[in-house]
Each structure stands twice: as C-alpha cells, then as structure tokens.
Enzyme design. Structure first.
Site, PDB file in Angstrom:
ATOM      1  N   GLN A 119      71.417  44.827  23.408  1.00 50.27           N
ATOM      2  CA  GLN A 119      71.425  43.374  23.579  1.00 50.27           C
ATOM      3  C   GLN A 119      72.266  42.710  22.475  1.00 50.27           C
ATOM      4  O   GLN A 119      72.119  43.032  21.302  1.00 50.27           O
ATOM      5  CB  GLN A 119      69.977  42.845  23.556  1.00 50.27           C
ATOM      6  N   ASP A 122      76.313  47.707  30.883  1.00 54.51           N
ATOM      7  CA  ASP A 122      76.755  46.344  30.576  1.00 54.51           C
ATOM      8  C   ASP A 122      78.255  46.172  30.847  1.00 54.51           C
ATOM      9  O   ASP A 122      78.749  45.058  30.904  1.00 54.51           O
ATOM     10  CB  ASP A 122      76.515  46.033  29.089  1.00 54.51           C
ATOM     11  N   LYS A 172      64.161  41.562  31.168  1.00 53.20           N
ATOM     12  CA  LYS A 172      64.829  42.748  31.710  1.00 53.20           C
ATOM     13  C   LYS A 172      63.839  43.892  31.900  1.00 53.20           C
ATOM     14  O   LYS A 172      63.855  44.587  32.916  1.00 53.20           O
ATOM     15  CB  LYS A 172      65.972  43.193  30.772  1.00 53.20           C
TER      16      LYS A 172
HETATM   17  N1  L34 Z   1      74.376  43.399  25.888  1.00 54.22           N
HETATM   18  N2  L34 Z   1      73.844  41.179  25.698  1.00 54.22           N
HETATM   19  C1  L34 Z   1      74.120  42.230  26.469  1.00 54.22           C
HETATM   20  N3  L34 Z   1      74.145  42.161  27.825  1.00 54.22           N
HETATM   21  C2  L34 Z   1      73.890  40.983  28.440  1.00 54.22           C
HETATM   22  O1  L34 Z   1      73.962  40.897  29.771  1.00 54.22           O
HETATM   23  C3  L34 Z   1      73.580  39.869  27.666  1.00 54.22           C
HETATM   24  N4  L34 Z   1      73.238  38.660  28.228  1.00 54.22           N
HETATM   25  C4  L34 Z   1      73.646  37.429  27.552  1.00 54.22           C
HETATM   26  C5  L34 Z   1      73.214  37.553  26.076  1.00 54.22           C
HETATM   27  N5  L34 Z   1      73.380  38.888  25.529  1.00 54.22           N
HETATM   28  C6  L34 Z   1      73.583  39.983  26.281  1.00 54.22           C
HETATM   29  C7  L34 Z   1      72.025  38.451  28.793  1.00 54.22           C
HETATM   30  O2  L34 Z   1      71.269  39.344  29.097  1.00 54.22           O
HETATM   31  C8  L34 Z   1      72.838  36.386  28.305  1.00 54.22           C
HETATM   32  N6  L34 Z   1      71.787  37.133  28.963  1.00 54.22           N
HETATM   33  C9  L34 Z   1      70.685  36.550  29.638  1.00 54.22           C
HETATM   34  C10 L34 Z   1      69.712  37.318  30.247  1.00 54.22           C
HETATM   35  C11 L34 Z   1      68.634  36.747  30.898  1.00 54.22           C
HETATM   36  C12 L34 Z   1      68.498  35.395  30.938  1.00 54.22           C
HETATM   37  C13 L34 Z   1      69.452  34.619  30.336  1.00 54.22           C
HETATM   38  C14 L34 Z   1      70.539  35.197  29.682  1.00 54.22           C
HETATM   39  C15 L34 Z   1      67.319  34.796  31.610  1.00 54.22           C
HETATM   40  O3  L34 Z   1      66.332  35.456  31.851  1.00 54.22           O
HETATM   41  N7  L34 Z   1      67.361  33.501  31.919  1.00 54.22           N
HETATM   42  C16 L34 Z   1      66.285  32.801  32.565  1.00 54.22           C
HETATM   43  C17 L34 Z   1      65.378  32.144  31.537  1.00 54.22           C
HETATM   44  C18 L34 Z   1      66.078  31.131  30.670  1.00 54.22           C
HETATM   45  C19 L34 Z   1      65.260  30.659  29.482  1.00 54.22           C
HETATM   46  O4  L34 Z   1      64.161  30.146  29.699  1.00 54.22           O
HETATM   47  O5  L34 Z   1      65.760  30.786  28.363  1.00 54.22           O
HETATM   48  C20 L34 Z   1      66.899  31.786  33.514  1.00 54.22           C
HETATM   49  O6  L34 Z   1      66.206  31.363  34.444  1.00 54.22           O
HETATM   50  O7  L34 Z   1      68.059  31.419  33.326  1.00 54.22           O
END
Ligand code: L34
Length: 290
Positions: free
Chosen positions: A102, A125, A58
C-alpha cells in the site's frame, strides 16, 4: 417542492463492485476445485489512517470472495532492507499470487526499488516497470486498479470511448498516467492536465469524459464542465469536519453532467474490485501452469 433538476445519472461504484464480486466468487470456487486458493499478501507500512482504512476494506473484500489475504503490518521504522527481504519471501511463496504494498510509503523507503522488487507476475497493482511498460505498448498484464476500475465503470454504463475527447486532470503514476494510456488504447483523444496547467477550464470544457484525480476539493466547478459530459471523480479528500469529498463540486456539476461518480461510493470500491480481479487472474494463470 422546488424543482431541483439533477440531470446526471449517478454511477454507483459500490453496486458495480458488488455485482463483480458474485462473478469473482464463482471464479475463486472454480480455482479451489482445482486445489488453488488465491492468496493476496497485503503489506502496510506505518500508521496512515487513510491507508489503514483502504487496506482493511481490501482485506474484507478478499474475504467476501474467498481470496486468502495475508496481512503484513509494519511500523514506519522498518528499514528498506527489511522490506525488501519481506518482498523476496513473498515472491518465493507459492501460496501468494498477488503482492500489494500500500502506498504511500514512509520517505526513508525507496519506493521505486520496492516496486521493482515485486515479482512482475505477482504485481497485482501493476506498478512494476515491466507492467508499466506492457501498458504503454498496449499489452495489459495487470492494469493498475484505480484506472482499471474507471474503465469498468465506463463499460458498465455503456459509455462510448472511441473518438471522444477525454481530459484527465492529474498526472500521477498511480492514476493519471495509466488512465490516459488505457483510454488511448481505446482510441479516445486524451489530454492530461496537472498542477502546472494554466487555465484548467479551457481544457476541461472540451471533455466528453472528464476524469479528475488531483486531490483538491471543488477543483472542478460547473462552469468548467461541458453540458452532458461524463464526470469521473477519483479524488478522495477528508475535510476538517470529517466529511469525505472528491475533487468535483458534486452538487453543481451533477446538474450539468450526464453521468457522475459520487465520493465515497464511486471509484474507491472499484479500485478494490479490480485488485481482486487481478489477484484471481494471477491465480488462474498459476493454475493453468504459466
Ligand atoms: N499500492 N497503493 C497501492 N495500490 C492502490 O490501489 C492504492 N490506492 C490508492 C492509495 N494507495 C494505493 C488505493 O487502494 C487509493 N486507494 C483506495 C482504495 C480504497 C478506497 C479508496 C482509495 C475506498 O475504499 N474508498 C471508499 C471509502 C472512502 C473513505 O471513506 O475514505 C469509497 O467509497 O470511495
């Protein structure tokens, strides 16, 4: 070579997020010209490695579009009171347009209290009760990032929603429930399944659009999916071998679906893109003076 027919179009969330970033950068530049630098406070408590990864993704994405991110990292030993004091300060800081705490938080922290302490107008969020309520009555203010990202993927692929059967697997406050509300607002017929649903397949097989956010690898097998369905995989699971997979048997289901999102590279990057979107939106509202 053997004829391997993979019929589904793979929806490239990373590419969609990247394309959105160009437009977002332009909006940030327009704000800067008015003397407003969008600011996002990122609060990370504890040392959950997945949370640390998502938060670092992020922060990088903020940099890429010119949003100033301000990181607040705290050990899991932080008290409820200290965390609430921090949020109070961020609420009062005019350079902060968005506050992201988060999740998950350590068990001794009162998550509901934390989320309700965030000023609704900085709640990028969309987890504050006020914003949840707004979503329920069809007035999105800050739509929660993950389901908002899914809506954008569907839109990007011109997938019709009105009148379609949508099945959402997973009823969490972060994904399943807001997802269902956003789809209902677009006149889909929505069913929500969850861990206690008996015979999941009898529901999923009816879905024109299947959204899965359960956190169970290979929960969705090809025989549970209607031919030609759109399959959106929100799950992120780390296997013991280190591999990251979703909740859908991608190999099998991609031979039956018309569209499918990969993990990684599907919904995850869109979650981040929508966080930037909400933050810029918040800064734009400030710049317009309301
Ligand atoms: N407050 N908490 C708050 N807001 C959110 O919107 C989230 N979420 C979820 C968990 N907790 C939170 C996220 O940010 C899930 N989440 C999230 C954010 C980014 C990615 C996955 C979940 C992400 O970057 N995914 C990549 C890499 C995956 C990996 O290698 O683990 C992807 O390509 O899916």
């Amino acid at each position: 070579m053997k004829a391997e027919q993979s019929t589904a179009k793979i929806i490239d969330g990373k590419a969609v997020a990247r394309a959105m970033r160009d437009k977002q950068r332009a909006r940030v530049e327009a704000l800067m010209a008015k003397g407003v630098t969008p600011g996002l406070a990122v609060v990370l408590v504890g040392d959950n490695p997945a949370s640390a990864l998502y938060v670092s993704n992020k922060v990088k994405a903020c940099e890429a579009v010119g949003i100033k991110s301000i990181s607040h990292r705290h050990p899991a030993t932080i008290t409820n009171e200290e965390l609430l004091v921090l949020i109070g300060k961020l609420n009062a800081d005019p350079n902060v347009h968005g506050i992201l705490v988060q999740l998950p938080l350590p068990p001794h922290i009162d998550m509901a209290k934390v989320l309700e302490t965030i000023a609704p107008e900085k709640d990028v969020d969309g987890f504050h009760l006020y914003n949840v309520g707004a979503l329920v009555v069809g007035r999105q203010i800050f739509p929660p990032c993950t389901p908002y990202g899914v809506m954008n993927l569907l839109e990007h692929e011109n997938i019709p929603i009105e009148g379609r059967n949508v099945v959402v697997v997973g009823a969490s406050n972060i994904v399943g429930k807001p997802m269902a509300l956003m789809l209902m607002a677009r006149d889909a017929t929505v069913a929500i399944c969850h861990a206690k649903t008996r015979d999941l397949a009898q529901f999923t097989i009816l879905a024109d659009i299947l959204v899965v956010a359960a956190g169970v690898p290979k929960l969705i097998l090809p025989q549970m999916v209607k031919t030609g369905a759109v399959v959106i995989d929100v799950g992120i699971n780390r296997l013991p071998n280190g591999k990251v997979v979703g909740d859908v048997d991608f190999e099998g289901v991609s031979k039956k679906a018309s569209y499918i999102t990969p993990v990684p590279g599907g919904v995850g990057p869109m979650t981040i893109a929508m966080l930037l979107e909400n933050t810029i939106q918040s800064a734009e509202r400030t710049a317009e003076g309301h």
